[in-house]
Design a protein around this motif. Structure first.
Motif, short mmCIF file in Angstrom:
data_model
loop_
_atom_site.label_atom_id
_atom_site.label_comp_id
_atom_site.label_asym_id
_atom_site.label_seq_id
_atom_site.Cartn_x
_atom_site.Cartn_y
_atom_site.Cartn_z
N LEU A 113 107.16 37.61 -40.99
CA LEU A 113 107.20 38.39 -42.23
C LEU A 113 108.06 37.70 -43.28
O LEU A 113 109.25 37.48 -43.07
N SER A 114 107.44 37.34 -44.38
CA SER A 114 108.18 36.78 -45.50
C SER A 114 108.18 37.84 -46.61
O SER A 114 107.38 38.76 -46.57
N ALA A 124 114.03 44.74 -43.15
CA ALA A 124 115.38 44.59 -42.63
C ALA A 124 115.36 44.12 -41.17
O ALA A 124 116.30 43.47 -40.71
N ALA A 125 114.30 44.45 -40.44
CA ALA A 125 114.21 44.06 -39.02
C ALA A 125 112.82 43.52 -38.74
O ALA A 125 111.98 44.20 -38.15
N LEU A 151 107.69 52.21 -43.14
CA LEU A 151 107.83 51.28 -42.02
C LEU A 151 107.86 49.84 -42.51
O LEU A 151 108.63 49.01 -42.03
N LEU A 152 107.01 49.54 -43.51
CA LEU A 152 106.98 48.18 -44.05
C LEU A 152 108.34 47.84 -44.68
O LEU A 152 108.85 46.73 -44.52
N THR A 188 105.27 41.99 -49.63
CA THR A 188 104.71 42.49 -50.90
C THR A 188 103.20 42.65 -50.77
O THR A 188 102.63 43.65 -51.22
N LEU A 189 102.55 41.66 -50.12
CA LEU A 189 101.10 41.72 -49.94
C LEU A 189 100.70 42.98 -49.16
O LEU A 189 99.77 43.70 -49.52
N LEU A 190 101.47 43.24 -48.10
CA LEU A 190 101.15 44.41 -47.28
C LEU A 190 101.39 45.70 -48.05
O LEU A 190 100.62 46.65 -47.94
#
Lengths: 706, 105
Positions: free
Chosen positions: A89-90, A38-39, A32-33, A95-97
């Motif tokens: 979201l960047s 993409a969205a 999902l992440l 990446t952090l998530l």
């Protein structure tokens, strides 16, 4: 003491199931992440993400895995800020998530190991990211929300709830610790006025140590919705009476919550006026809440049952024996020539076939889940290498035996990394070569002729044949100065100890990969091949059999020997023709089929079978990839359910054969591997006049050119 | 005040059954004792490192038993784990505190 041990046993027994289920949620989180990248504004995705994290946290709480709970809470908080639009979201946040998800995975998998330390730095970064969202309260989203507050308060508004939990007498026995539950609920916001009705706890003379007498009331100040709060008690539903009251005089707000609850499949909640504007929104008995369960969505509510793989294997083994025994019974019935007995046996055979197909389907799983795992690999590896790569997945619904999928995952991983490392270029190199800056890696799967065909295609620089050849000369894989045919140069990549990487990276290039890939694939009765166009990319094809257990076969006889062809690969049969064949300019036997030349393998010659060639024989036309070829046989014995048994040591080097099977008569038949047999057709030189013939037995054709 | 006895390090559902008879003994000791000073049963609580709701509940039961006969339970030097658990469950009476702390996540 014995009860305590029993509880311990229950936890130990349940923990593997928890770990497995949590891992599924974690896997879903990762996918999902990646989809979210993409969205980034997809609210549905964000909601599902949040729910996944929440489920992991909730079930970990039940098992008292506090480290998982507290770490996942930070992730959940950040996801909530994302969901509410306070944080956007960047790539760095993504990446952090993803890294945090890795930590959750490690924590879950090391649930009982206290040694693993949660990286403090990561927790700090999560907190910072969450707080960054909090300090951006004046964001446009919030401003809009505030403007609308008079009509309908934004769902992010903090509200106060009065919550009363009356724990049932068996709460402890069911493995629920009210303290853990309360700590978990506290994570939703801030808790105050916690009061335990201590008078409900009997004095020691009437006290049962393992009964629960606790009633707790508290105020919760939270942004969470009524639904969220109820969810927090999801795991203790059967063990407590829950009453949630909104301490709010904004009735519209309450109605909104009530509607939300109704929409989630619950019956309308009672709304009664209380003192000082307090409105009771939910006073539910456990049974009512349980009914609301499916609407709130767990991942395992789609009518699935979990079955241990070894139980399934046992059924398949028995089925194999049943197929053999059934074939034996049919044969005996035919010998008696009693029509009714033969018909009864045919009926049994049909049923066995039905059971066989259904049982084998149980083990089939779509390969898409395995492919999806590579999204993360591609993302991280490409970033590490400074490349921009898009991963395309085709045919993810193609089904393959579960055991096969598990064993093909590692070779696939290596091939994907290899394509990223060696095949695809950096954006600068691609632009310089006149290509689109973003590289493309395609993973595809499809069924073809009883096989599953997996392709790993990249549009990179392709295999540099001169480098490959130079390395082969240097390594002594090919004699200095000798230039082998084009396809053989490419296949050198799969030779042991081969690597063309100028510098060894930590991804690939140690030269230990491609030959291992080939041996792993071949161990699954599969083949791997590569094709490449310089500057345009490469394509690696892996062909795997559908299953390792039972196939539909076509039984043929050559003299007294019996052979089985996979039925899917049989195109047609030319029955009772002359045994004479013509020989083409390469020395290959051929027959004419509707004006086309069809290369033919004479099994009697190939395997040096000692039986006289009959005057008339049949040719079975077999498809292998894009090619067709014929097999000359004496007799056609028809369709046969074939239980595949492994080849013994002696016959393992026999080319063109992939396994053996026991016939109803007790005879052993060899099963052809049509792909490698096809290679023998185009390479007739393997069989020469020097091929040794041993009296009365087959001589293994030595795989001399590999 | 001198603690008469010490609580075990683990006060959880796994140990409460075992510990219960001991509690009963301690409470009976105090209830039958006529001396004024023993109106308080003081237990050394600094060694409690592992506690859950079942453990807190047992302490509440002890406290209620003592209150019935006008005695009092006092936990001296409660460990952080025990103090946190009592506050989290609203069983602050065990800590001798009347104010309820606002607990934030």
């Amino acid at each position: 003491m014995s009860e305590a041990n029993a509880d311990d046993d229950i936890v130990n027994e349940m923990l593997p199931a928890f770990i497995e289920e949590a891992n599924e949620q974690i896997e879903a989180l990762e996918q999902l992440l990646l989809e979210l990248e993409a969205a980034p504004d997809d609210r549905k995705l964000l909601d599902t993400l949040f729910r996944c994290a929440h489920t992991v946290k909730g079930s970990a709480g039940v098992f008292g895995l506090d480290r998982v709970v507290s770490f996942t809470h930070h992730v959940e908080a950040l996801l909530d800020r994302l969901r509410e639009g306070f944080v956007s979201l960047s790539p760095a946040l993504s990446t952090l998530l993803l890294q945090s998800n890795d930590v959750i995975r490690t924590l879950v998998n090391n649930a009982l190991d206290d040694q693993y330390q949660v990286p403090e730095e990561l927790v700090l970064r999560l907190k910072q990211a969450t707080q960054a969202g909090s300090s951006a309260k004046e964001s446009p989203v919030e401003a809009v929300a505030q403007n609308q507050a008079t009509v309908l308060p934004a769902p992010t508004d903090e509200r106060r709830w009065k919550i009363s939990v009356n724990f049932g007498v068996d709460t402890f026995r069911h493995g629920i610790d009210p303290l853990t539950l309360l700590n978990y609920v506290r994570a939703l916001g801030s808790m105050s006025d916690v009061v335990c009705e201590t008078q409900q706890v009997p004095s020691l003379d009437a006290f049962e140590a393992e009964n629960c007498y606790l009633n707790v009331e508290f105020c919760l100040h939270t942004k969470a919705t009524l639904d969220d709060i109820e969810q927090a008690f999801k795991f203790a539903r059967e063990d407590c009476e829950l009453s949630i009251t909104a301490l709010d005089d904004n009735t519209q707000n309450i109605e909104a919550s009530t509607d939300a609850a109704s929409a989630s499949g619950e019956s309308p909640l009672p709304i009664t006026s209380g003192d000082a504007g307090a409105v009771a929104v939910a006073t539910q008995k456990p049974q009512r809440q349980r009914a609301a369960g499916p609407a709130s969505g767990g991942s395992d509510e789609g009518g699935f049952i979990r079955v241990q793989a070894d139980r399934l294997d046992e059924v398949i083994n028995l089925l194999g024996e049943l197929v053999i025994a059934g074939a034996g019974a049919s044969m005996l019935a035919r010998q008696t020539q009693q029509r009714t007995l033969v018909e009864a046996n045919q009926q049994v055979a049909r049923l066995i076939e039905g059971i066989r197909n259904s049982t084998l389907k149980l083990r089939m799983v779509p390969i898409g889940d395995t492919f999806a795992r590579f999204r993360r690999v591609v993302r991280d590896t490409a970033t590490e290498l400074g490349k921009d790569v898009m991963l395309e997945i085709k045919g993810g619904e193609t089904e393959l035996d579960k055991a096969m999928i598990e064993r093909i995952a590692d070779p696939l991983m290596h091939l994907v990394r290899n394509a990223l490392d060696h095949g695809l270029e950096t954006p600068e190199q691609r632009s310089a070569a006149g290509k689109c800056a973003q590289g493309k890696l395609t993973l595809s799967a499809c069924h073809e002729g009883g096989n599953v065909l997996i392709r790993i295609i990249d549009d990179g620089r392709g295999v540099q044949r001169d480098k490959v050849l130079q390395r082969a000369w240097d390594r002594g894989l090919v004699d200095q100065g000798v230039v082998p045919p084009e396809t053989e140069i490419l296949n050198l990549i799969f030779a042991p100890g081969f690597s063309t990487a100028e510098k060894v990276t930590n991804l690939s290039g140690r030269g230990v990969g491609m030959d291992v890939v080939r041996s792993n694939v071949e161990a699954l009765r599969g083949t791997v091949s590569i094709s490449s166009n310089a500057g345009q990319g490469s394509c690696i094809e892996i062909r795997l059999p559908l299953t390792l257990a039972i196939i539909d076969g076509f039984l043929v006889g050559v003299g007294p020997s019996k052979f089985i062809l996979p039925l899917e690969s049989v195109v047609e049969v030319i029955a009772n023709r002359t045994s004479q064949t013509t020989v083409d300019e390469h020395g290959r036997s051929c027959v004419e089929l509707r004006g086309q030349v069809l290369p033919v393998v004479n099994l009697r010659t190939l395997y040096a079978l000692d039986s006289p060639q009959p005057e008339l024989s049949s040719v079975v036309v077999v498809r292998s990839g894009m090619r067709h070829y014929g097999l000359m046989v004496d007799t056609l014995l028809g369709q046969h359910q074939t239980v595949i048994k492994p080849l013994g040591m002696l016959l393992r080097s026999l080319r063109g054969v992939s396994g053996s099977s026991i016939l109803g008569t007790g005879e052993v038949a060899l099963i052809f591997d049509t792909t490698s047999l096809g290679q023998l057709v185009v390479q007739p030189r393997v069989v020469t006049s020097q091929t040794k013939r041993s009296e009365g037995s087959m001589s293994p054709i030595v795989n001399s050119h590999l | 005040m001198q603690a008469a006895h010490a609580l075990p390090s683990e006060l959880t559902i796994y140990t409460v059954s075992e510990f219960y008879p001991q509690c009963l003994n301690w409470v009976n000791e105090r209830t039958t004792d006529e001396v004024d000073e023993s109106a308080v049963l003081c237990l050394d609580a600094q060694g409690v490192s592992d506690v859950d709701a079942a453990g807190v509940q047992l302490l509440l039961s002890m406290s209620n038993s003592l209150e019935k006969v006008n005695r009092q339970l006092l936990l001296s030097n409660p460990s952080q784990a025990l103090s946190d658990a009592c506050h989290a469950m609203g069983a602050t009476c065990l800590m001798g505190a009347t104010d309820v702390e606002v607990l934030k996540s």
